[in-house]
Enzyme design. Structure first.
Site, mmCIF file in Angstrom:
data_model
loop_
_atom_site.group_PDB
_atom_site.id
_atom_site.type_symbol
_atom_site.label_atom_id
_atom_site.label_comp_id
_atom_site.label_asym_id
_atom_site.label_seq_id
_atom_site.Cartn_x
_atom_site.Cartn_y
_atom_site.Cartn_z
ATOM 1 N N ASP A 82 39.894 42.170 39.299
ATOM 2 C CA ASP A 82 38.979 41.064 39.013
ATOM 3 C C ASP A 82 37.638 41.242 39.725
ATOM 4 O O ASP A 82 37.517 42.000 40.692
ATOM 5 C CB ASP A 82 39.601 39.724 39.414
ATOM 6 C CG ASP A 82 39.940 39.648 40.900
ATOM 7 O OD1 ASP A 82 40.439 40.661 41.449
ATOM 8 O OD2 ASP A 82 39.714 38.588 41.519
ATOM 9 N N GLU A 144 41.989 38.763 43.615
ATOM 10 C CA GLU A 144 41.539 39.005 44.982
ATOM 11 C C GLU A 144 40.287 38.219 45.322
ATOM 12 O O GLU A 144 40.150 37.686 46.428
ATOM 13 C CB GLU A 144 41.289 40.509 45.189
ATOM 14 C CG GLU A 144 41.077 40.905 46.652
ATOM 15 C CD GLU A 144 39.658 40.747 47.157
ATOM 16 O OE1 GLU A 144 39.465 40.716 48.390
ATOM 17 O OE2 GLU A 144 38.724 40.646 46.332
#
Length: 390
Positions: A82, A144
């Site tokens: 991400d 994350e």
């Protein structure tokens, strides 16, 4: 031969990087993160790796990867898929190359690292180095940038019992790796009051903004609670209109700690501040907490760092290490007592900004280093027996 196998792939690496960067994968854009996961899954499966999918409803799915010949892997490698950028960013400023730098959303944090990891393993497979490529257990997670709340348990479960953890965040701008990180967490403070017209009937209102201001002042005072503890109320919002007593206000609180025991200390202090309202009639809600504990540089870290330095020396690369205040998934591998080094990705800068860039020469350089580190760690006796589970 390993160096040649990697450097011969440079254009192929840049082409894959372009595909990854041009696919939006913001943490809250599940469709985009899953598209990245699909691309990478296909690549790993072609190399003979088994890819297990940990499905998620809101964020993207996580991938747990090991080679089909893997039995007891000693190395866990973590890399997130991400980015911080919303859907549409890649269309506005797609992957570009200017001189020796590549630009685009997520190019260094951390799509270049995804390319480096895949290529390092591809080269090891091509060389037939089974001892090395079958010694890794990989987690590609999808959240994350928003705290790894969903993937934390996945990372910890995979890391448990491993000898070494390699975290693929980008290297520092000067090329240094990360051997220690501060821990921390995020809280959201919500205050509920009562709306009223500030001109006609102000006495009937109860201001949520006034209440949250008292709380913010008290929270900021916690910065002096102990050395190495920082509290920052970085975002506030609330109210409906300038002529309305505010019925609602919200603040986001960022907390940083340096020592593990400080997590309990500051969590207790934040909750005490927010336990009771200052203004009668307001209601308070506090959510969140300490999510990442510090990565402490210890004897295990020093031993792992020594191996990485030796691998660097073999390829003519001097390895430095630093401590940083930012958080990462290194906290989760470190918390289950695995020797952890972060910053094993390529070198770049401007992460999370419109100027984010990759220093292109370091894409192959750091891929080569990673492959050499995996080789070195795979050809020494294991520190502890490992029971393989997913």
């Amino acid at each position: 031969m390993l160096k040649e196998a990697i450097y011969a792939r440079e254009q192929e690496m840049l082409q894959l990087l372009e595909r990854l960067v041009n696919q939006d994968s913001g943490s809250k854009y599940k469709k985009g993160v899953d598209a990245i996961g699909h691309m990478l899954r296909q690549k790993y499966e072609k190399l003979g790796f088994i890819v297990d999918v940990a499905t998620e409803d809101v964020v993207g799915n996580h991938l747990i990867i090991r080679h089909k010949e893997t039995v007891r892997p000693g190395i866990v490698i973590v890399a997130h898929m991400d980015t911080v950028f919303p859907e549409g960013t890649a269309k506005e400023r797609p992957f570009t190359i200017k001189g020796s730098r590549a630009y685009g959303p997520g190019v260094i944090d951390m799509k270049a690292s995804q390319v480096a990891l895949l290529t390092a393993l591809s080269a090891l497979v091509e060389m037939g180095d089974e001892k090395s490529y079958s010694n890794v257990h990989i987690v590609l997670n999808s959240d994350e940038e928003i705290g790894s709340h969903k993937s934390k348990i996945v990372i910890e479960n995979v890391a448990l019992g491993k000898d070494y953890a390699l975290i693929m965040e980008p290297a520092r701008a000067n090329g240094a790796l990360v051997s220690a990180r501060r821990g921390g967490g995020t809280y959201t403070l919500r205050v509920y009051g009562k709306a009223a017209h500030s001109g006609i009937a102000p006495e009937e209102g109860i201001s949520a903004i006034e209440e949250i201001c008292y709380k913010i002042i008290e929270l900021q005072k916690l910065n002096g609670i102990e050395e190495g503890v920082n509290v920052n109320v970085g975002l506030i919002s609330g109210g409906e209109a300038s002529n309305v007593v505010s019925p609602y206000a919200e603040a986001t609180i960022d907390v940083r700690i340096t020592e593990p025991h400080q997590g309990t200390l500051i969590d207790k202090a934040v909750r005490k501040v927010c336990a009771k309202p200052h203004i009668e009639g307001t209601n308070i809600e506090l959510v969140g907490g300490i999510n990442r504990y510090p990565v402490i540089k210890n004897d295990k870290t020093e031993s792992l760092l020594a191996h990485i330095r030796e691998a660097g020396k073999e390829i003519g690369l001097a390895i430095e290490d630093v401590a940083t205040g930012g958080g990462s998934d290194a906290s989760f591998t470190s918390s289950v007592h695995v020797a952890t080094i972060d910053g094993l990705g390529p070198v770049g800068g401007g992460a999370h900004s419109i100027d984010e860039y990759l220093d292109i020469p370091t894409l192959t350089e750091r891929t080569y280093l990673l492959a050499k580190v995996i080789q070195r760690l795979s050809n020494k006796p294991a520190m502890t027996p490992v029971n393989y589970t997913i």
